[in-house]
Design a protein around this motif. Structure first.
Motif, PDB file in Angstrom:
ATOM      1  N   UNK A 188     -13.369 -49.290  46.172  1.00 37.91           N
ATOM      2  CA  UNK A 188     -14.595 -49.040  45.445  1.00 37.91           C
ATOM      3  C   UNK A 188     -14.524 -49.621  43.554  1.00 37.91           C
ATOM      4  N   UNK A 189     -15.008 -50.814  43.127  1.00 38.62           N
ATOM      5  CA  UNK A 189     -15.395 -50.821  41.893  1.00 38.62           C
ATOM      6  C   UNK A 189     -15.511 -50.530  41.093  1.00 38.62           C
ATOM      7  N   UNK A 190     -16.432 -49.167  41.371  1.00 41.44           N
ATOM      8  CA  UNK A 190     -17.542 -48.146  40.405  1.00 41.44           C
ATOM      9  C   UNK A 190     -17.084 -47.002  41.511  1.00 41.44           C
ATOM     10  N   UNK A 191     -16.507 -45.936  40.674  1.00 43.21           N
ATOM     11  CA  UNK A 191     -16.578 -44.238  41.746  1.00 43.21           C
ATOM     12  C   UNK A 191     -17.599 -43.626  40.975  1.00 43.21           C
ATOM     13  N   UNK A 192     -19.088 -42.985  41.586  1.00 40.66           N
ATOM     14  CA  UNK A 192     -19.450 -42.462  40.808  1.00 40.66           C
ATOM     15  C   UNK A 192     -19.507 -40.754  41.563  1.00 40.66           C
ATOM     16  N   UNK A 193     -18.847 -39.274  41.072  1.00 38.57           N
ATOM     17  CA  UNK A 193     -18.695 -38.625  41.219  1.00 38.57           C
ATOM     18  C   UNK A 193     -19.333 -37.552  41.237  1.00 38.57           C
ATOM     19  N   UNK A 194     -20.268 -37.474  41.983  1.00 42.72           N
ATOM     20  CA  UNK A 194     -22.383 -36.660  41.883  1.00 42.72           C
ATOM     21  C   UNK A 194     -21.726 -35.483  41.798  1.00 42.72           C
ATOM     22  N   UNK A 195     -22.295 -34.857  41.858  1.00 38.40           N
ATOM     23  CA  UNK A 195     -22.899 -33.010  42.138  1.00 38.40           C
ATOM     24  C   UNK A 195     -23.166 -33.435  43.749  1.00 38.40           C
ATOM     25  N   UNK A 196     -23.063 -32.242  44.539  1.00 34.43           N
ATOM     26  CA  UNK A 196     -24.026 -32.869  45.981  1.00 34.43           C
ATOM     27  C   UNK A 196     -25.148 -32.302  45.611  1.00 34.43           C
ATOM     28  N   UNK A 197     -26.075 -33.248  46.363  1.00 32.72           N
ATOM     29  CA  UNK A 197     -27.597 -33.361  46.794  1.00 32.72           C
ATOM     30  C   UNK A 197     -27.972 -33.788  44.881  1.00 32.72           C
ATOM     31  N   UNK A 198     -26.853 -34.568  44.267  1.00 29.48           N
ATOM     32  CA  UNK A 198     -27.692 -35.534  43.173  1.00 29.48           C
ATOM     33  C   UNK A 198     -27.865 -37.465  43.669  1.00 29.48           C
ATOM     34  N   UNK A 199     -28.164 -36.875  44.964  1.00 25.70           N
ATOM     35  CA  UNK A 199     -28.164 -39.168  45.104  1.00 25.70           C
ATOM     36  C   UNK A 199     -29.553 -38.776  45.156  1.00 25.70           C
ATOM     37  N   UNK A 200     -30.899 -38.142  45.824  1.00 20.72           N
ATOM     38  CA  UNK A 200     -31.886 -38.501  44.713  1.00 20.72           C
ATOM     39  C   UNK A 200     -32.384 -38.827  43.623  1.00 20.72           C
ATOM     40  N   UNK A 201     -31.782 -37.806  42.920  1.00 17.79           N
ATOM     41  CA  UNK A 201     -32.526 -38.402  41.050  1.00 17.79           C
ATOM     42  C   UNK A 201     -31.635 -40.172  40.949  1.00 17.79           C
ATOM     43  N   UNK A 202     -30.346 -39.952  41.517  1.00 13.64           N
ATOM     44  CA  UNK A 202     -29.506 -41.288  41.103  1.00 13.64           C
ATOM     45  C   UNK A 202     -30.336 -42.543  41.360  1.00 13.64           C
ATOM     46  N   UNK A 203     -31.272 -42.326  42.693  1.00 15.49           N
ATOM     47  CA  UNK A 203     -31.254 -43.280  43.175  1.00 15.49           C
ATOM     48  C   UNK A 203     -33.061 -43.793  43.074  1.00 15.49           C
ATOM     49  N   UNK A 204     -33.529 -42.337  42.382  1.00 15.65           N
ATOM     50  CA  UNK A 204     -34.874 -42.219  41.120  1.00 15.65           C
ATOM     51  C   UNK A 204     -34.074 -43.469  40.334  1.00 15.65           C
ATOM     52  N   UNK A 205     -33.569 -42.816  39.638  1.00 15.71           N
ATOM     53  CA  UNK A 205     -33.572 -43.631  38.039  1.00 15.71           C
ATOM     54  C   UNK A 205     -33.021 -45.172  38.170  1.00 15.71           C
ATOM     55  N   UNK A 206     -32.314 -45.182  39.233  1.00 12.63           N
ATOM     56  CA  UNK A 206     -31.945 -46.968  39.742  1.00 12.63           C
ATOM     57  C   UNK A 206     -33.627 -47.318  39.723  1.00 12.63           C
TER      58      UNK A 206
END
Length: 760
Positions: free
Chosen positions: A279-297
């Motif tokens: 991994x060049x970058x590791x995001x320690x995300x809260x469980x279930x936060x992936x939807x918000x991450x891709x919405x912001x991307x």
């Protein structure tokens, strides 16, 4: 809580590993294999594992490379096939010695370690023990039980992804000829959300990429996934991505060794060197936060396009191949940093760094597993990932696409073969035309609905073909009570497991050949076929003498049961199918699209790849185009003093079956009833590291679900989260807590509190 699962006082915690595999991976694989199978059987299995005319590894569905090593397997694949190839045997004397109640008090680890089943066994009404029964009598009991039902929908036929294509096709054919679409399967509990999300947006519920795409992608996201344990050979593919100049972004609530660094034991730098940073970058995300991450991307991509019109988005692709863009874009622009940072637990700088990598990448792949699918909003998350890829035309071209990474070796193939309670009408039409009968058209039950049906007295016969349903399913107490209420439960299995001890009034254990066993029928030695995560279809041919002369193949069991249940005659030649699996494949070729000339094509070393229309710019959606979607902003909000629990495997575990009490990559030794929590959260909760707690889940029905006696382990997990092993924590997942649309249990998003417990 079973006595054999009491908390152990010999828990040892060491620092988590920062790299995976290497020489220790080889050593652990060989130690387990030799202890289970001995030198000769170990050599026979491992040297043919994942070879073009060898045994397809049942451990996962990762595809095989075109150019294979002589040792084309991983640590956990070696353990899994050796576990099946074990020299230990479960005989009639074993069942005479141990009552069902005594076996039920044993741990999952102990049950599995007893060895291979050797002959059919029956527990009759009121009996305390299983006893031997002949095959004819056993199949007669099942047929009589099925034919005594008022409706075929009072029966259900569950499958695990271990089932090969030929047996899966025959099982769904038998079920529908009998009169029901009740075909729940393990996919209902794992990647059903993937199929739902991809089917709605792309028109097909499968991944679009190949291994070559992974190798040559500019940027690969690995989201909600731990490949170092669950798909270790994926690390070799990511190693090649890195060697070719690609980059990897890992998104996960826990830092996992395989996502940090990989020491490939087949290369010098993996044995004596430092290996490869994954991994060049590791995001320690809260469980279930992936939807918000891709919405912001997606919001950031739109903003970048606004700042540099025509330089960021692929407008030609969007215009030619998609629909719904304007509505999606309007919705995406409402996403705010305040919402996203709260939902993800990430910093703005972390997300902006990901955005810069996306802008610098000509091709992008997003891989994911249950860390996305087993959430209430799992389907919207996958739809948002599709939005992300559509914006820059990252579908249907080299190095780009979607990659749901499946666990069971043929779970995707089983669905292709028709193991689905909601199979499309076109499939039923083809089945009717080929076999001259009218299959039922109403939908059947999935796994969750199946438990409800048994619980409510609407179903009373359960047949499990491979798998360990009772330990795979959520809400353990409800599931166990539902199965015990059945008049008849039937398990087609290779080894002893919990589903044999949690059983109906009459219960049958029907022992079957394993993937590693030679399968000889009247027409000669047979092979079976499987479909991996990337739609590659190939042979699997066993090498070992079967564990007992009394074993039947799954094809033989299903064919004989169909004859006993449906009667002789008719247009379905069950006896011919049992004698020669090539005849089954001939029928598959005429029913299932993409399998034309099946026997000829699968005879080619390495098999063939099923076509995915998305890769040709064809989207089998109602509009004929890929669909942009607008997904609500949502995440798991926890009350004060609570955490979001995700269940997961230990490293020494395959699905519901532990191989040992260790999880060495995470530094957990000699214990399974543990819960990993960030030390800062433990401090806020006033709970000491390695103290004893009960885990209590919160749900709307007012029922208290409690997992007793877990040791707390301070661990560098995402803040506000907790992690613990399944199946021990399945009891905490309410039956009705499911993903929207897919109905998948939300095993990665359970709101819990930790209650201190007195030391024993």
């Amino acid at each position: 809580m079973r006595a054999s699962e009491d908390p152990k006082d010999d828990l040892t915690v060491t620092p988590p590993k920062t790299w995976a595999a290497g020489v220790p991976g080889v050593r652990h694989a060989m130690e387990y294999s030799l202890a289970q199978a001995g030198p000769r059987r170990t050599a026979l299995t491992l040297l043919s594992l994942n070879q073009t005319e060898g045994i397809d590894c049942p451990g996962c569905a990762w595809p095989d490379p075109q150019h294979r090593h002589k040792n084309e397997y991983c640590e956990n694949g070696a353990k899994h096939v050796s576990d099946e190839a074990t020299t230990r045997r479960v005989t009639r004397e074993f069942f005479a010695e141990h009552s069902v109640a005594e076996l039920d008090a044993r741990s999952d680890l102990w049950l599995n370690q007893q060895g291979r089943l050797t002959e059919p066994m029956v527990k009759r009404p009121g009996a305390t023990h299983y006893e031997p029964i002949g095959w004819d009598d056993a199949l007669g009991l099942v047929a009589d039980g099925l034919n005594a039902l008022d409706s075929p929908d009072e029966a259900m036929f569950y499958t695990s992804g271990r089932l090969a294509n030929e047996a899966a096709f025959l099982l769904q054919l038998f079920s529908r000829a009998y009169g029901t679409n009740n075909l729940p399967d393990c996919s209902n509990m794992c990647h059903e959300s993937s199929g739902s999300g991809l089917g709605e947006t792309l028109g097909i519920g499968k991944g679009t990429v190949s291994l070559d795409d992974i190798h040559h992608s500019d940027l690969v996201f690995v989201v909600g996934q731990n490949p170092g344990t669950n798909h270790p050979r994926m690390l070799s593919a990511l190693e090649e991505t890195k060697a070719n100049g690609g980059r990897v972004i890992a998104v996960n609530p826990l830092p996992e060794a395989g996502l940090m660094r990989f020491k490939n034991p087949q290369k010098p730098r993996g044995v004596i060197g430092k290996g490869t940073v994954i991994a060049d970058q590791f995001l320690k995300i809260r469980p279930g936060g992936d939807l918000a991450l891709f919405q912001m991307l997606n919001r950031l991509l739109l903003d970048a396009e606004d700042a540099a019109p025509g330089e960021v988005l692929d407008h030609d692709y969007i215009a030619a191949h998609t629909t719904g863009y304007d509505e999606f874009a309007d919705h995406a622009r409402t996403i705010t940093w305040e919402h996203v940072l709260e939902a993800t637990g990430l910093s703005r700088s972390e997300i902006e760094a990901v955005h810069r990598q996306v802008l610098a990448s000509g091709s992008v792949i997003v891989c994911w597993a249950m860390g996305l699918t087993q959430h209430k909003h799992g389907v919207p998350t996958i739809r948002e990932i599709v939005n992300f890829l559509l914006l820059r035309g990252n579908l249907g071209r080299p190095g780009a696409g979607v990659c749901p990474v499946r666990g069971h070796s043929n779970v995707q193939g089983d669905r292709t073969m028709g193991i689905w309670e909601r199979v499309p009408e076109v499939f039923l039409d083809a089945l009717a035309a080929e076999f001259d009968f009218e299959p039922p058209r109403h939908h059947g039950v999935d796994s969750v609905a199946g438990v409800r049906a048994m619980r409510d007295g609407k179903a009373s016969v359960f047949m499990g073909v491979a798998g360990n349903f009772v330990r795979a399913m959520s809400d353990s107490d409800v599931t166990e009570a539902a199965l015990r209420s059945c008049s008849l439960t039937v398990q087609i299995s290779t080894k002893l497991n919990r589903s044999h001890t949690v059983c109906g009034e009459t219960a049958l254990i029907l022992p079957t050949l394993g993937r590693s066993d030679r399968d000889v029928q009247a027409a000669g030695e047979q092979f079976v076929t499987v479909e991996d995560s990337m739609s590659e279809v190939h042979q699997s041919r066993g090498r070992l003498t079967p564990a007992s002369p009394h074993l039947l193949s799954e094809v033989a069991i299903i064919s004989r049961l169909a004859r006993r249940t449906l009667g002789e005659g008719g247009a379905i030649p069950w006896e011919d199918f049992e004698q020669d699996y090539a005849l089954v494949r001939d029928r598959i070729a005429r029913v299932v699209p993409g399998f034309e000339d099946f026997n000829e094509r699968v005879a080619v070393p390495g098999g063939f790849r099923l076509p995915n229309p998305v890769n040709s710019g064809v989207f089998p959606t109602p509009s004929g185009k890929a669909v942009f979607t607008s997904n609500d902003r949502t995440w798991l909000e926890t009350p004060p003093g609570h955490l979001v629990l995700q269940s997961l495997r230990s490293h020494d575990q395959w699905n519901t079956i532990p191989y040992a009490m260790d999880d060495r990559y995470r530094g957990i030794h000699d214990a399974r009833r543990i819960v990993m929590v960030n030390p800062a959260d433990l401090a806020d909760l006033g709970i000491e590291d390695q103290s004893l707690v009960d885990i209590v889940s919160i749900w709307t029905d007012g029922t208290e679900r409690r997992a007793e006696g877990f040791r707390v382990v301070g661990y560098p997990a995402a803040r506000g989260s907790a992690a613990s092993y399944y199946p021990e924590t399945n009891v905490l997942v309410p039956l009705d807590s499911v993903a929207e649309i897919s109905n998948t249990p939300t095993s990665k998003g359970v709101i819990v509190r930790l209650e201190p417990r007195a030391e024993p």
